[in-house]
Design an enzyme around this catalytic site. Structure first.
Site, PDB file in Angstrom:
ATOM      1  N   ASP A 101       1.027  -1.129  -0.020  1.00  0.00           N
ATOM      2  CA  ASP A 101       0.051  -0.023  -0.065  1.00  0.00           C
ATOM      3  C   ASP A 101       0.977   1.283   0.001  1.00  0.00           C
ATOM      4  O   ASP A 101       1.802   1.498   0.822  1.00  0.00           O
ATOM      5  CB  ASP A 101      -0.804  -0.005   1.315  1.00  0.00           C
ATOM      6  CG  ASP A 101      -1.600   1.407   1.315  1.00  0.00           C
ATOM      7  OD1 ASP A 101      -1.945   1.975   0.318  1.00  0.00           O
ATOM      8  OD2 ASP A 101      -2.168   1.519   2.621  1.00  0.00           O
ATOM      9  N   ASN A 134      -0.165   4.602  -0.530  1.00  0.00           N
ATOM     10  CA  ASN A 134      -1.077   5.855  -0.134  1.00  0.00           C
ATOM     11  C   ASN A 134      -1.752   5.846   1.003  1.00  0.00           C
ATOM     12  O   ASN A 134      -2.510   6.536   1.538  1.00  0.00           O
ATOM     13  CB  ASN A 134      -1.957   6.340  -1.341  1.00  0.00           C
ATOM     14  CG  ASN A 134      -3.005   5.009  -1.427  1.00  0.00           C
ATOM     15  OD1 ASN A 134      -3.221   4.200  -0.823  1.00  0.00           O
ATOM     16  ND2 ASN A 134      -3.671   5.455  -2.466  1.00  0.00           N
ATOM     17  N   ASP A 150      -4.031   3.924   2.463  1.00  0.00           N
ATOM     18  CA  ASP A 150      -5.726   3.599   2.382  1.00  0.00           C
ATOM     19  C   ASP A 150      -6.063   2.220   2.898  1.00  0.00           C
ATOM     20  O   ASP A 150      -7.072   1.745   2.805  1.00  0.00           O
ATOM     21  CB  ASP A 150      -6.603   4.008   1.118  1.00  0.00           C
ATOM     22  CG  ASP A 150      -6.065   2.825  -0.213  1.00  0.00           C
ATOM     23  OD1 ASP A 150      -4.784   2.112   0.085  1.00  0.00           O
ATOM     24  OD2 ASP A 150      -6.374   3.072  -1.330  1.00  0.00           O
ATOM     25  N   ASP A 208      -1.446  -1.282  -4.151  1.00  0.00           N
ATOM     26  CA  ASP A 208      -1.835  -0.503  -5.264  1.00  0.00           C
ATOM     27  C   ASP A 208      -0.601  -0.873  -6.183  1.00  0.00           C
ATOM     28  O   ASP A 208       0.450  -1.454  -5.908  1.00  0.00           O
ATOM     29  CB  ASP A 208      -2.076   0.933  -5.182  1.00  0.00           C
ATOM     30  CG  ASP A 208      -1.065   1.508  -4.161  1.00  0.00           C
ATOM     31  OD1 ASP A 208       0.324   1.166  -4.184  1.00  0.00           O
ATOM     32  OD2 ASP A 208      -1.553   2.182  -2.984  1.00  0.00           O
ATOM     33  N   GLU A 254      -6.206 -20.827 -16.599  1.00  0.00           N
ATOM     34  CA  GLU A 254      -6.583 -21.654 -15.338  1.00  0.00           C
ATOM     35  C   GLU A 254      -7.743 -22.616 -15.964  1.00  0.00           C
ATOM     36  O   GLU A 254      -8.536 -22.262 -16.470  1.00  0.00           O
ATOM     37  CB  GLU A 254      -7.220 -20.591 -14.324  1.00  0.00           C
ATOM     38  CG  GLU A 254      -7.730 -21.271 -12.970  1.00  0.00           C
ATOM     39  CD  GLU A 254      -8.519 -20.248 -12.191  1.00  0.00           C
ATOM     40  OE1 GLU A 254      -8.609 -20.703 -10.900  1.00  0.00           O
ATOM     41  OE2 GLU A 254      -9.195 -19.614 -12.573  1.00  0.00           O
ATOM     42  N   HIS A 270      -3.778 -17.206  -5.148  1.00  0.00           N
ATOM     43  CA  HIS A 270      -4.668 -16.553  -4.300  1.00  0.00           C
ATOM     44  C   HIS A 270      -5.989 -17.176  -4.128  1.00  0.00           C
ATOM     45  O   HIS A 270      -6.574 -16.852  -3.018  1.00  0.00           O
ATOM     46  CB  HIS A 270      -5.184 -15.105  -5.039  1.00  0.00           C
ATOM     47  CG  HIS A 270      -5.824 -15.497  -6.396  1.00  0.00           C
ATOM     48  ND1 HIS A 270      -5.190 -16.145  -7.543  1.00  0.00           N
ATOM     49  CD2 HIS A 270      -7.031 -15.558  -6.596  1.00  0.00           C
ATOM     50  CE1 HIS A 270      -6.016 -16.568  -8.240  1.00  0.00           C
ATOM     51  NE2 HIS A 270      -7.177 -16.051  -7.908  1.00  0.00           N
TER      52      HIS A 270
END
Length: 607
Positions: free
Chosen positions: A39, A41, A43, A47, A292, A365
């Site tokens: 991250d 920034n 938040d 990103d 996939e 993931h």
């Protein structure tokens, strides 16, 4: 910072059956889950600028390709796998200019960028779907619209076109009052399936893919790409629809039938993939395509990845990460059956012996952390040793290894204990469906299943250092990360492993370098030995007159070296024969001389 230097494999070394050998023959891919990587920034969400800031770390690790999970504009119902605009970046992750910067900075370091491509379905907020609600619009047939069953009330239970269930729980059909029909969604109701039977859909997809490649992207990982061709009867009806010539499967314990046999590897799968290759990739160089592939067998993998057939470079097969559960229910995990795992990998390796290529992975993931799943994260010593053993086992296979972010650190499952700690749509929906609605699993059993198999295990923030938020975001950030940081980040983090010669990170760095340097590891023949041994995973790699024995003890106890492996080292080995070991070369020499392997000990040795 270093830039990966890979030896070019000579054409005398056969890889996937094409000449010259593809550039990725001895490459390693690293998957970045953007919202959890870095991250920049404050938040609480990772990103693109954050990824760019960490490129030197990835270049030092030595990987060649970064695969980014989706960063397109999206309502984020399924963390970006529900795309509302394929040609824009979601503000959560930055801007198109940030993406251009990432591409440029990655390319400076010799790193390629592969984007996740989700084209089996879109978001229900995509302009295509909004237009499709109007039956007179040119997009009317871009999705799978079907009427309610005759004699039923549209929108009421039982009126769905067939009994298919969604992989995320509940019906695979959602009623749309504006259209007066149901639409198919194999996943979330906010992820309607595109109708690939319509050539206009395919044209739009290919145009979008070309747009990204022209912008500098180096290829695509294609989400559930083997679900795009559905089985339909002569009148275009799906199985189980009223009047269909195709019979559906029986309803299961949750009250729905399984769409997978009718949606996976359908009759036009090869046609669609070959058309995509021609329309998007013909005349281009330096790209990578990986699909996939739910529902694809090892034998079909050979066909699809055989370059002579002009489809995809490689596929992700799933049998090896789907078999360790009771009654094929993900939420009822079983202990690892090592002989069964070996048989599955052997099928995958053998199928591409003559043509095609294999993808090598144990984590992504959607999977739990492998060191918690098949290793031992109960103590620091066993975590480090088992993470190395599992890495050695995988990376010594023939194919292209995929490293999921944090795997190179030995990151573990998060071990949440409350449902409100989870963020994943699949886990939350499954709990509601199985515990509260169908009542087919107890709350205690389901919570244990989610803890062991839930996708959030892989989605907690990357552990960069021991600060409050693991270096993922500033320790004094006003907003907490979107999902909790694993509490063990103070012990397991990149800062602590980067310069440690005995760390999991250093071990992975060596594994990657070996694949770059050693043609035998990259492309040599693979042969399973000692298939029935309960503790040791052993196989050989051969190329010309060279032979490598890989033997890995995937248990926390000292075990005997199995017969065939022991015969290969019966005349003894010396330290220079040890290519890599999870302990060290001297320990491996002593262990092999004693015909045994210590807890989580593995070695690749020239024989």
């Amino acid at each position: 910072m270093t830039t990966a230097q890979r030896v070019v494999l000579p054409d005398s070394v056969r890889t996937n059956g094409t000449t010259p050998n593809p550039w990725w023959s001895n490459a390693v891919v690293y998957q970045v889950y953007p919202r959890s990587f870095q991250d920049s920034n404050g938040d609480g969400i990772g990103d693109l600028k954050g990824i760019t800031s960490r490129l030197d770390y990835l270049a030092d690790l030595g990987v060649d390709v970064l695969w980014l999970s989706p960063v397109y504009r999206s309502p984020q119902d399924d963390n970006g796998y529900d795309i509302s605009d394929y040609q824009d970046i979601d503000p959560l992750f930055g801007t198109l200019e940030d993406m251009d910067e990432l591409l440029a900075e990655a390319h400076k370091r010799g790193l390629k960028i592969v984007m996740d491509l989700v084209v089996n379905h879109t978001s229900d907020e995509h302009a295509w779907f909004e237009a499709s609600k109007d039956k007179s619009d040119p997009h009317a047939d871009w999705y799978w619209w079907r009427p309610a069953r005759p004699g039923t009330t549209p929108g009421e239970p039982g009126a769905e076109p067939n009994r298919w269930g969604s992989y995320f729980g509940g019906s695979a059909w959602e009623y749309c009052p504006e259209r007066g029909k149901y639409y198919l969604h194999q996943f979330s109701k906010k992820q309607p399936d595109l109708n690939w039977e319509n050539p206009a859909v395919r044209r739009a997809v290919y145009d979008m893919m070309n747009w990204w490649l022209d912008r500098g992207v180096d290829g695509f990982r294609m989400d559930v790409i083997t679900l795009i061709s559905k089985r339909i009867d002569s009148a275009g009806r799906l199985p189980g629809e009223y009047g269909s010539e195709l019979e559906d499967l029986p309803v299961g314990e949750e009250g729905y039938s399984n769409p997978n046999p009718f949606c996976a590897d359908g009759p036009r799968q090869d046609e669609f993939l070959a058309e995509m290759r021609r329309e998007v990739f013909a005349g281009r160089e330096g790209f990578l395509t990986v699909g996939e592939a739910p529902g694809i067998t090892a034998q079909r993998n050979e066909h699809i990845t055989n370059p002579a057939n002009g489809e995809l470079d490689m596929l992700f097969l799933f049998e090896h990460v789907d078999f360790d559960c009771e009654d094929n229910v993900k939420w009822k995990p079983l202990p690892l059956d090592l002989p069964q795992l070996k048989r599955i990998f052997a099928k995958q390796q053998s199928a591409v012996k003559n043509a095609g290529w294999a993808s090598l992975f144990t984590g992504n993931h959607d999977q739990p952390r492998v060191v918690s799943r098949w290793g031992d994260d109960s103590t620091e010593g066993s975590r480090v040793r088992s993470a190395k053993a599992l890495g050695l086992m995988l990376h010594m296979h023939r194919g292209t290894p995929y490293v999921y972010q944090g795997e190179e650190l030995g990151m573990t499952d998060v071990h949440f204990t409350r449902l409100d700690q989870y963020r994943d749509l699949e886990s939350l929906n499954a709990y509601r469906q199985r515990v509260e609605e169908a009542k087919v699993q107890s709350a205690e059993s389901m919570m244990a299943g989610i803890a062991a198999r839930g996708r959030d295990n892989a989605r907690t923030p990357m552990q960069w250092d021991g600060s409050a938020y693991a270096g993922f975001t500033a320790p004094d950030a006003a907003v907490e990360p979107w999902i909790s940081v694993n509490r063990n980040h103070t012990q397991i983090n990149a800062a602590g492993e980067f310069d440690d010669p005995d760390s999991v990170y250093t071990f992975y760095k060596r594994l990657i370098a070996i694949r770059h340097e050693n043609a035998l590891v990259a492309a040599g023949d693979w042969q399973l030995i000692d298939a029935d041994d309960q503790y040791v995973y052993a196989f050989t790699r051969t190329l010309g007159g060279e032979k490598l024995l890989v033997a890995v003890n995937l248990s926390g106890r000292t075990v005997d070296l199995p017969r065939d492996a022991a015969e290969l080292v019966q005349h003894g080995v010396t330290e220079p024969d040890i290519v890599i070991s999870t302990y060290d070369a001297s320990h491996a020499v002593v262990s092999l001389a004693n015909r045994e392997l210590g807890p989580w000990e593995g070695a690749a040795v020239r024989v």
